[in-house]
Write a protein that holds these residues in place. Structure first.
Motif, PDB file in Angstrom:
ATOM      1  N   ALA A  10       0.435   1.221 -12.997  1.00 31.05           N
ATOM      2  CA  ALA A  10      -0.483   2.053 -12.218  1.00 31.05           C
ATOM      3  C   ALA A  10      -0.931   1.349 -10.943  1.00 31.05           C
ATOM      4  O   ALA A  10      -0.955   1.961  -9.866  1.00 31.05           O
ATOM      5  N   TRP A  11      -1.314   0.072 -11.028  1.00 32.70           N
ATOM      6  CA  TRP A  11      -1.840  -0.622  -9.859  1.00 32.70           C
ATOM      7  C   TRP A  11      -1.627  -2.136  -9.873  1.00 32.70           C
ATOM      8  O   TRP A  11      -1.655  -2.782  -8.829  1.00 32.70           O
ATOM      9  N   GLU A  23      -1.291  -0.420 -17.004  1.00 30.81           N
ATOM     10  CA  GLU A  23      -2.096  -0.883 -15.866  1.00 30.81           C
ATOM     11  C   GLU A  23      -1.226  -1.552 -14.809  1.00 30.81           C
ATOM     12  O   GLU A  23      -1.457  -1.388 -13.599  1.00 30.81           O
ATOM     13  N   GLN A  67       3.890  10.505  -5.758  1.00 33.72           N
ATOM     14  CA  GLN A  67       2.852  10.933  -4.824  1.00 33.72           C
ATOM     15  C   GLN A  67       3.403  11.571  -3.557  1.00 33.72           C
ATOM     16  O   GLN A  67       2.864  12.570  -3.078  1.00 33.72           O
ATOM     17  N   TRP A  79       0.914  -4.127 -10.179  1.00 36.76           N
ATOM     18  CA  TRP A  79       2.033  -4.707  -9.433  1.00 36.76           C
ATOM     19  C   TRP A  79       1.691  -4.919  -7.957  1.00 36.76           C
ATOM     20  O   TRP A  79       2.304  -5.761  -7.284  1.00 36.76           O
ATOM     21  N   ARG A  80       0.689  -4.178  -7.448  1.00 31.51           N
ATOM     22  CA  ARG A  80       0.310  -4.312  -6.041  1.00 31.51           C
ATOM     23  C   ARG A  80      -0.510  -5.576  -5.772  1.00 31.51           C
ATOM     24  O   ARG A  80      -0.530  -6.081  -4.642  1.00 31.51           O
ATOM     25  N   VAL A  81      -1.195  -6.068  -6.786  1.00 31.16           N
ATOM     26  CA  VAL A  81      -2.116  -7.195  -6.600  1.00 31.16           C
ATOM     27  C   VAL A  81      -1.426  -8.425  -6.014  1.00 31.16           C
ATOM     28  O   VAL A  81      -1.931  -9.034  -5.064  1.00 31.16           O
ATOM     29  N   THR A 104       3.672   6.019  -4.252  1.00 26.08           N
ATOM     30  CA  THR A 104       4.852   6.059  -5.118  1.00 26.08           C
ATOM     31  C   THR A 104       5.633   7.363  -4.933  1.00 26.08           C
ATOM     32  O   THR A 104       5.184   8.289  -4.242  1.00 26.08           O
ATOM     33  N   PHE A 110       0.809  -1.222   0.000  1.00 24.47           N
ATOM     34  CA  PHE A 110       0.000   0.000   0.000  1.00 24.47           C
ATOM     35  C   PHE A 110       0.846   1.278   0.000  1.00 24.47           C
ATOM     36  O   PHE A 110       0.311   2.369   0.209  1.00 24.47           O
TER      37      PHE A 110
END
Length: 430
Positions: free
Chosen positions: A189-190, A186, A113, A192-194, A110, A107
């Protein structure tokens, strides 16, 4: 008064429960480590932007290695805790801290951010994971060996290695699935967190099982018989009492960790950057190699139970010593996916032959009352020095020399150290 037999399902669960309790933490640990290694290129771009792809990747894999700096600390703290207070207390703590470190990475905002705080959070997450992993291997392997029946110690201990490889396989397949189903944008953006979020599901289940499983009978019996005035278990006491065993375990782990982290964790990154192979193809090749290793480990462990681990591990180390340079030369001469699959699958066999009996062999070097501490120290100091930074050393060596074969010398060094370590084991160990 007759004894009512337990149902078959209950008996099987009692036999399987200690194995599951020992390996579930290993599954989470190695899955998370694998996912970080497989997504190192994406993490480098998102958290370590420098304007140079090579420098960013170097920082990302260095952070992968930073987690290993805490492994000796975890080994000293958690290994000693396991020998003093029991295996359950240490194993419950390892899985709790591992979940926390994984969540921090999953969580983390980056660099775009929150700026420099982003890489700081990644480093903290890796340090927490490293502390947890420092106690996991030695304590869990001691647990497995102490639950094993006569003539089954190598096989029982090999469940730890099979779990490591299965976790790497799960991480590789998850990575391939994510990169195959999502676009590069994709994933960045997100996506890689899955895989990290998937790993978080394992933690609570593993903690519950560990908290509700009894201490191994062998360890419990030795603790009950321990004299009140016996020396207090400490890392210094273990090293002084068993210096040859600690050195043997250290040398054995050098090859164990180098070949695992280079051939089965870093290889997708190597294939993408040095061979120009697509990410999904590199991950699929890695998954096939891991599957081959998983299939070979139990058979090799059974052989080691019958013949002793020394001849099996020596032969495997010599094969890896001879094959490392030709393997990388073949890959760079024929940089296609079929070549990568063939080379990785072929190398998976001697890797399985060496690592399959390694845990049981190391456990046999130490008595039960100091086993967790001794194994944790020998294993984790070697992993920290030689394994955790294997991706960094490989990336650095290629960048400095311009030679994609350069990592082969590091692999040869590990194989030579392993041959020395096996000889230091002394007589035939069962």
């Amino acid at each position: 008064m007759s004894t009512i037999p337990l149902p078959v399902a209950t008996t099987r669960w009692r036999r399987l429960r200690p194995i599951i309790a020992a390996t579930v933490g290993c599954l989470l640990e190695w899955y998370d480590f694998a996912v970080y290694g497989y997504f190192a290129v994406v993490i480098a771009k998102l958290f370590f932007p420098t304007g140079s792809d090579w420098t960013s990747l170097l920082l990302a894999v260095a952070t992968f290695g930073v987690g290993f700096a805490m492994r000796p600390v975890g080994a000293l703290v958690l290994g000693t805790l396991a020998d003093r207070r029991g295996r359950k207390a240490a194993l419950s703590l390892t899985i709790t801290t591992m979940v926390f470190g994984t969540a921090l990475i999953a969580f983390a905002p980056t660099h775009a951010q929150i700026g420099l705080w982003a890489p700081v959070l990644i480093v903290i997450g890796r340090l927490i994971q490293g502390f947890s992993a420092g106690g996991e291997m030695g304590v869990a392997t001691a647990w497995l060996v102490e639950y094993a029946g006569p003539g089954r110690r190598m096989l029982q201990a090999s469940f730890q290695q099979m779990t490591q490889l299965t976790a790497l396989l799960a991480g590789s397949l998850t990575g391939a699935l994510v990169t195959g189903l999502l676009s590069p944008a994709e994933v960045e953006a997100w996506g890689w967190r899955v895989p990290f979020m998937v790993g978080l599901v394992i933690g609570p289940i593993g903690w519950y099982i560990r908290r509700h499983t009894e201490e191994p009978p062998e360890f419990a019996a030795r603790q009950a018989a321990r004299h009140p005035q016996a020396p207090r278990i400490s890392p210094g006491h273990v090293i002084r009492a068993h210096p040859r065993a600690a050195l043997a375990g250290f040398c054995i782990t050098i090859l164990w960790t180098i070949c695992t982290y280079f051939f089965l964790v870093y290889m997708p990154t190597y294939a993408i950057r040095e061979l120009g192979i697509a990410a999904d193809g590199a991950l699929i090749s890695n998954a096939l190699a891991l599957a081959v290793a998983v299939l070979f480990v139990p058979g090799v462990a059974i052989l080691a139970d019958r013949r002793g681990p020394k001849p099996v591990m020596t032969a495997a180390a010599l094969v890896l010593l001879a094959a490392s340079w030709p393997a990388l030369a073949t890959l760079t001469s024929f940089p296609q996916l079929p070549t990568l699959i063939l080379v990785q699958a072929a190398l998976a066999i001697p890797i399985a032959a060496f690592t399959g009996p390694a845990g049981g062999a190391m456990a046999g070097l130490f008595p039960p009352e100091t086993r967790a501490t001794g194994m944790s120290i020998a294993y984790n100091f070697a992993v920290t020095l030689f394994g955790g930074f294997a991706p960094f050393i490989a990336t650095w060596a290629i960048g400095v020399t311009g030679d994609p074969h350069a990592p082969a010398w590091y692999l040869c060094f590990g194989a030579a150290a392993a041959v020395i370590g096996v000889r230091l084991m002394g007589g035939r160990r069962r």
